[in-house]
Enzyme design. Sequence first.
Site: not given
Length: 362
Positions: A92-93
Amino acid sequence: MIDATDRNPEKSGWRLDWPTSGGGRVASALLKSTPDDFFVDEDLPLPDDLAAGGEHLCIRLEKRGDNTDYVARQLATLSGCRHFDVGFCGLKDRHAVTRQWFSVYRPGQEDEDAAFLGEVAESWRVLEYHRQARKLRRGDHRGNYFELVLREVSGDPEAVDEALTRLRDLGCPNYFGPQRFGHNGANLDRALAMDPSKLNRRGSRNVKKRGRGRSTSGSDDSKNVLYFSAARSWLFNEVLAYRVQNGTWLAPLEGEPGTNDNQDVMVTGPLWGDGGTEAVSVQGEIERTVVAEHPELAAVFATTRMKPERRPLRMIPEAFEWQWQGSDQLLLKFRLAPGQYATTLLGDVFEITDATRDTGQD
């Protein structure tokens, strides 16, 4: 309309921007001005029998400003287990607010879970937790839910609404995002320099230590797999780009795997491997012709035992909706399947400027 078929403006030598479904982008916008502008919530099905428990403690965390691997390593340190004993479903970012599940291997430590979770809560918000029998692995989740805010939107609002309507109804090309290829395509350059035989998994298990007791497996193997993945992802994008430019990306061609059994088969493209592609006839010829234009990358697969795979050519967002917030700001909400990129979806309509580009990404 903004042309989307040119090579990367940074002149890397690798194309890192591919044709859009509409032939160009209708507006420009700024993404990730703040972490709150990029919200992601991972959708993970819970085990059928939560009461059964298990050796893995699963924790749903809300994180901000930390990438997935960093959190996994910190959880391992807090729990006293090895880094690879911590599982997760996908990266995930970093520059976002993300809700994500992690599993931590803690056999026989049920009585100590409360204290451990208290330590975890000092760094991240703990939303849920339970025990289960198996480690979380890549792709175990059903998908991701996104709420994104685009700022400084510049373009004709009617053209934007029309393009977003087409995106909702027809979807867009399912390209791998440019982050997979490294800065300026560096992972592709490294793919050309690596020894493809090191990707033979059977052989890698038998690798012995050399030199001063260092193992040739481990982190080096992980990097080689990363570079291999970048190479096959880039070739997939090139095949998809050809199909988009020729207007054939929405319908199967003769030779699409599975068409003999089901005429409603999903339209796919190749994830290259040993033997190249599973497609035959017209589609197989197209895929081999496109890849043959890049013999240096095709050679990466010559000695691997990696089986060819398929990936859908089209990405269709679920529950897609948008709302204008003033004349130059948009709120977008949607769900994507595992392995699909929100930035790819946005990039089919907008020329996106990432406000965090100079500060690094997940």
